[in-house]
Structure formats: C-alpha cells, structure tokens
Write an enzyme that holds these catalytic residues in place. Sequence first.
Site, short mmCIF file in Angstrom:
data_model
loop_
_atom_site.label_atom_id
_atom_site.label_comp_id
_atom_site.label_asym_id
_atom_site.label_seq_id
_atom_site.Cartn_x
_atom_site.Cartn_y
_atom_site.Cartn_z
N CYS A 20 0.83 -1.20 0.00
CA CYS A 20 0.00 0.00 0.00
C CYS A 20 0.87 1.26 0.00
O CYS A 20 1.99 1.25 0.48
CB CYS A 20 -0.90 0.01 1.23
SG CYS A 20 -1.93 -1.45 1.41
N LYS A 31 5.15 -3.81 -5.78
CA LYS A 31 6.58 -3.57 -5.98
C LYS A 31 7.36 -3.78 -4.69
O LYS A 31 8.41 -4.39 -4.68
CB LYS A 31 6.79 -2.15 -6.50
CG LYS A 31 8.25 -1.79 -6.79
CD LYS A 31 8.80 -2.59 -7.94
CE LYS A 31 10.19 -2.14 -8.33
NZ LYS A 31 10.78 -3.00 -9.37
#
EC number: 2.6.1.16
Length: 608
Positions: A2, A603
């Site tokens: 997040c 990522k």
Amino acid sequence: MCGIVGILGRGPVVDKLVASLRRLEYRGYDSAGLATLEGVRIERRRAEGKLRNLEEQLRYCPPSGHAGIGHTRWATHGKPTESNAHPHATENVAVVHNGIIENFRELRAELERNGAGFNSETDTEVVAHLVDSYLKNGYSPQDAVQASLPRLRGAFALAFLFKANDDLLIGACKGSPLAIGHGRGEVYLGSDAIALAPLTDTVTYLEDGDWAVLTRATCVIYGADGSIVQRETSKSGVSALLVDKANYRHFMAKEIHEQPTVAGKTLAHYLDVAAKRVALPLALPFDFNCIQRISITACGTASYAGHIAKYWFERLARLPCDVDVASEFRYREAPLRRGDLAIVISQSGETADTLAALRYAKGKGLHTISVVNVPTSTIARESESVLPTLAGPEIGVASTKAFICQLMVLGVLAVRAAKERGKLSEIDESQLVRELIEVPRLIAAALLVEPQIEKLARYIAGARTVLYLGRGTSAPLALEGALKLKEISYIHSEGYAAGELKHGPIALIDEAVPVVVIAPYDEVFEKTVSNMQEVAARGGKIILITDAKGASEAMVDTLLTIVLPAMVASFTPLVYAIPVQLLAYHTAVARGADVDQPRNLAKSVTVE
C-alpha cells in the site's frame, strides 16, 4: 504494498494528494482513496480499481481542504471494494495504513462490545475506532494515538487526520516505512521519497517504533517509549525526472534501456577502473579468510540474483554459499556459525521477509551485508554493511535494472572475496575486472536484438505454457525468465535446470509449447544441446539465446536463434538477462497486459 501520503498545505491539497498517489502506483494497488478536512468535517472519496476512477469522482466536486491523507490499497484483509478502500474513518478521525494488524479480530470484538459499528472487512478500520474510543474519553489526538499504538500487534505505517484540526497530522511506523517531507510552510508524509519527489527533496525517515506529530511549523518525533528523539534529515536524491517515463510507453521499457548506464554507474562505484581492481567504497568489518560459509537470502527476482552469485562465490572464492528464499530462511533451522556472513538482497530495502531474515541472521551472530537500491531503507539502516545498487528509482513492478545492478555488486563482491582469500592473483583479478568493465557495452549491444524479440513476442503471446531451460549460471536465469513472463503477461511459464528436463518437464513438450533455451557457448553447451535435441524430437518450438559460436555449433532446428555478442563465460547472466526481459515485456504488450502494474502484484512487499 500500500502507498500512503499526507499533506498539510498552504492551499487545497487534493491535486497534490492525487499526484503523489500517482507516483505510488508502482507499489501495486487495487483501490484508492483520500480524506480531506472540509471546515471541521472529514470528507472521504474512495474508488475501487485504478486511480483514474478516484479522479473521476473528484472531477465535478473537488474537495477544497488544506489538510488531507491519501492511500493506494493492495488488498490483504477483505476484497478490493470501495467499502474496504482507505481511508477508514469515524466522525472524529481518518486513518490510512500499510501493513497488517495481526490482533485486529480481538480488538474489533472489544470495540463492537463497546458500541463501535464497522463498515468494512479490513484490519485498518479497527485502528480508526480504537483511536476514536480514546478521543471520546477526552484524550487529545496525540494522547489517543500514543495510547493506541502499543495495543497494535503486527507491522504498520499509519497516517491520521483529525476532525477540526487542520494543522495536525500524526504518522507512526513499526516494521513498515514512513517518511516526513519538509516544505516551505507545508509538511508531508509518504511511504517513500518517490511519493514526495516534486514536493520536496528534504526528507526525514522514521525509525522502527517512531511516531511523529506534525504541524506546518513543527515536527516532533517520539520513540516507542514516548520520549522525544532526533532523526536525521537528508536530501532524498530522488528527482521528479527519474520517475517519469520520458519517451517510453512503459516504465519497464525505460528501465530496460537504462541498464547500460546504470550498470556502468554501479561498476564505477565499486571498481578502480584505471587500476583494474576492486575498490569497495567502505571497509568491511571482517576478513573473508575468516568466513566459512555465506548465507544469501532474498525474495523473487532478487533471490535469482543470489542463486547466480552462489556460482561466483563458490567458483571464484571457493567459499560455500547457501541461498534461501527469505520467507523460509528463519524456519528451516539451518546451523549458522557465529562470525559467518549473511547477504540480504532487496530492491526496496523494505521487503518484510528479507528484513526478518536479516534480523534473524544478526541474532545468530552473523556479519551482515545488504545489497539494496534504497540506501536509506530499513534493511540498509539495520545492516552491518551496505552495498547500494545505483539503479535509480525502479517504478515497473517487474524488476529489470535493479536485478542487473544487484548482479554487478555481487559479482564485484565475489571477486573481492576471491582475491582476499588468495584464490586470485592480481593478474586474475585484473582480467575479471576487465570483463566486468565490458558488461555495459555488451548490454547495449544485446538491446539491439529487440526488433527480433518484438516479432517473436507476437507468437509467444498465443502460448498457454512456456518453458525456460539453462545450465550453470543460466539455470537461475531460466527461473528469472519464467518469473518475468508469468508476472507481466500472465502466461504460465516454468524455468528449469536443463538437466532436469527428462525428470518431469519433458512430459509437457509438444508442438504448442515454446521452449526458451539460454545457452552461451561454454563448458556445458554440448549438454544443453542434447536437451534441445530431446525437445526437438517431441515437436517443441525452441528459441535459442546464444552467441555466434553457439549458433553455429547447435545443429538443432529452432524457431528463432537470438545471437548475442561473444563474451567470456564468467559473467554471462548480466548480458543474457536482456533478451529474457525484452521477451517478457513485448509479450505482455502484445497481450494488452498492464506491464507496469500487473494484477495482484506489489513492488515493495512490506508484509510477511
């Protein structure tokens, strides 16, 4: 995972919040939202899916508040719906969160017994109600947060916005990164410096357990024990230009083509180019002669860099080397000897499993080196020694340039270990350094095969399964190739050591299965040719990645032979990775996939 952003601005903050969330898209997400203070009232806007859906909500009636928080969510608890999107809020407080609250069920049950009503499936909403329970009992916002934090188990970064407090943000972190940005009459919170890049380059990173009370004029940071602490403020080094696509269609394409430059930059940091020797920019606090075993831990692509490095450490330095997926390292109870070496590899420097592995190794008395792309990251700060990759910000979820730079650093370190252990003469070291110095030029030459690969990708795009094979250092590269293809094109793919073909994978071979064979002309080339013949005999379509000598000696029918520049065998993965990356990229483009933000992936994986 997040992404978090918070702003106390001099004017309306909604555009800055959205722009910062745009820069956090690379972390991966499936919903987005923001909250601003409109007078004394907290107003939320949230949307499932891409950020453009949130922007559509904001277009006709944008909020005008000067204080706000924003979030991109990667679902962990609850489906990716608008009701589960952040911020979560009560009448008095809104919160955004990265991480996992492990004891949220027991806290939720307690809060529900006391009358709290929940509107989502998330663990985060518990935090809003917990803080709100203290506010309703007369606590100040600062005291309410301070009382709540010790009750939260797990890893988290949090940002809070409070009703009727347009000059207050509170941030907190434990096991998940959070940065404070300092502007002129403004203050910012962000998951990383990339989120804040155009707003400020002056950043303070909170340390584990810290929480901060921010106004436009002040920034007070508290440690976990509640005492005021001082944290270093530095220039982030992240330019807004570095997080721009330039003239490329995707960040991944840009980052693939940046590899000759960043590889050269990384090498220059670790070599005395004129003297043709390794020259690390720091003194390691141990002698490689005292190291009996190296333990490498990493996740995903970084773990394949570790597997390639294992060959280098064992061949060059004659030093035994284990490679573990970081999520398994702590649990297999391997006998670790105090004084040996652990190397952890992470692009972000925040990977939760890798950070836990680092802490485990330190607890066992191992020396620790981190190979990270963010030298201000938690892993870097907690390592005994840091060897940064100089790849620059990597925005595409699928790692490319960071992988190459990780290999560069590990290759240099293997040469240093071999020289220190007396396994290389000065002439040998000089020769290996010359080979490394050639790599950026060879990468640039390898990029010239892109038109061939773009055509090939249109064929691969129709495949249901693709196999990758390799031997020696090409075996981990086969695993990396399969990972790249599956994560961005969504085609099922598997990588194997070529010698394992007849032990199972050969059952998959037929006329519909492309087989990518990574085979520089080296000491195992003939054995790899035997495996190709087995594939050809069963109708498999072979894509051979080799050099001119290999192309002439293979004597096997191929769908396509991709010829790379000839090079000495020591560091071939640094160059042979290029067509592997290009094939994954162009196949994903041909299939219309979201290359930079593939589904379900993040990522920076900051939860275990």
